[in-house]
Design an enzyme around this catalytic site. Structure first.
Site, PDB file in Angstrom:
ATOM      1  N   ARG A  97      42.596  86.504  18.647  1.00 30.50           N
ATOM      2  CA  ARG A  97      43.998  86.322  18.277  1.00 30.50           C
ATOM      3  C   ARG A  97      44.659  87.578  17.728  1.00 30.50           C
ATOM      4  NH1 ARG A  97      44.665  80.152  15.888  1.00 30.50           N
ATOM      5  NH2 ARG A  97      43.722  79.108  17.690  1.00 30.50           N
TER       6      ARG A  97
ATOM      7  N   ASP B 189      56.717  75.393   7.769  1.00 29.96           N
ATOM      8  CA  ASP B 189      55.463  75.877   8.337  1.00 29.96           C
ATOM      9  C   ASP B 189      55.234  77.303   7.873  1.00 29.96           C
ATOM     10  OD1 ASP B 189      53.557  74.653  10.645  1.00 29.96           O
ATOM     11  OD2 ASP B 189      53.512  76.834  10.734  1.00 29.96           O
TER      12      ASP B 189
END
Length: 297
Positions: free
Chosen positions: A51, A163
């Site tokens: 990632r 978030d």
């Protein structure tokens, strides 16, 4: 000559020989847990490489070590946010864990209606979707709420969606999804609240204006309560978020979430989560659903 570590995880083929040493991984583990509460166990080393490797290259840096020095230094908050964006898991869908929405319809909504009629509750509902990902959860909540408490009923509904990931929040704000996502939305709600895309938006569906009118979005780090929204909330949904946290960060977050509830509010957790280890007193009223304080029947 001794090597820096006994093992290293290479970046995906085609990007080049850019290894992550065990020592570098431990530094990232500590930084990510400190910043976001997320615990990267030993099995997550390859995930971190997968990632972050593209981001390291995009920054023109020669190694993970140099990237760590960049993100861990003062004055680089924007890049730390980008790093956490890369590491966040954004898996969600509409009306996930349907039993939770059944609980709302069958128990919570009638309870609110009864209490409001008795003058025990204002006709105002605040809901927090903590860890909203790309928006399917808060939009599902908004649909469920507005179908029972429409604007002309005198009820004021607000859904706060937060978030850690700025990328996910931007997607949520857009309120735009592939049309195949409609399969998990009950037909009456789909017809009432979603718009089918045409021309340039063909193959997409978009949240209608009624949903958008009750939703607010903000970036919130659940590992830093100083930036949390003020309560109280009638409902807090924090599902499949805290499973990524370390034990201490998880306990602190749960304590803060319970304190943000109305005395008769409900906390909804994911199917693999519980209040085990939390010092707070809360009553389990259904699988993964907790009442913070009070004991209404």
């Amino acid at each position: 000559m001794r090597t820096a570590t006994s093992s290293a995880v290479p970046i995906a083929p085609g990007i080049g020989p850019l290894p992550l040493t065990d020592r570098e991984f431990s530094l990232f583990q500590a930084l990510v847990e400190q910043e976001a509460g997320i615990h990267l166990g030993p099995t997550k080393q390859a995930l971190l490489v997968g990632r972050l490797s593209r981001r390291v290259r995009a920054m023109g840096l020669p190694s993970f070590g140099s990237y760590y020095r960049l993100v861990s230094s003062r004055g680089n908050e924007a890049e730390r946010i980008r790093m956490l964006d890369c590491l966040c898991t954004n898996e969600t869908h509409f009306f996930r864990e349907p039993e939770h929405f059944n609980f709302l319809r069958q128990r919570v909504f009638p309870e609110w209606t009864r209490r409001a009629a008795q003058g025990l509750m204002e006709r105002r509902v605040r809901v927090w979707s903590a860890g909203c990902s790309t928006g399917e959860e808060p939009y599902s909540l908004a649909m469920a709420l507005l179908s029972h408490f429409p604007p002309d009923s005198g009820w004021d509904v607000e859904v706060l969606a937060t978030d850690l990931s700025t990328w996910a929040l931007e997607r949520a704000r857009q309120g735009l999804w592939p049309l195949e996502k409609a399969a998990s939305i009950p037909s009456p709600l789909l017809r009432a609240f979603m718009l089918k895309g045409v021309r340039s938006q063909e193959g997409l569906m978009k949240a209608g204006p009624e949903l958008r009118s009750v939703l607010r979005f903000a970036r919130v780090n659940l590992n830093d309560e100083r930036g949390w929204p003020p309560g109280p909330f009638e409902l807090v949904f924090c599902r499949n978020v805290l499973i990524y946290f370390g034990a201490e960060s998880r306990a602190q977050a749960l304590s803060g979430l319970l304190h943000r509830l109305q005395p008769t509010g409900y906390l909804f957790l994911g199917h693999a989560e519980s209040l085990t280890g939390s010092a707070e007193t809360a009553r389990c009223v259904a699988p993964n659903i907790y009442r913070a304080r009070g004991d209404l029947t």
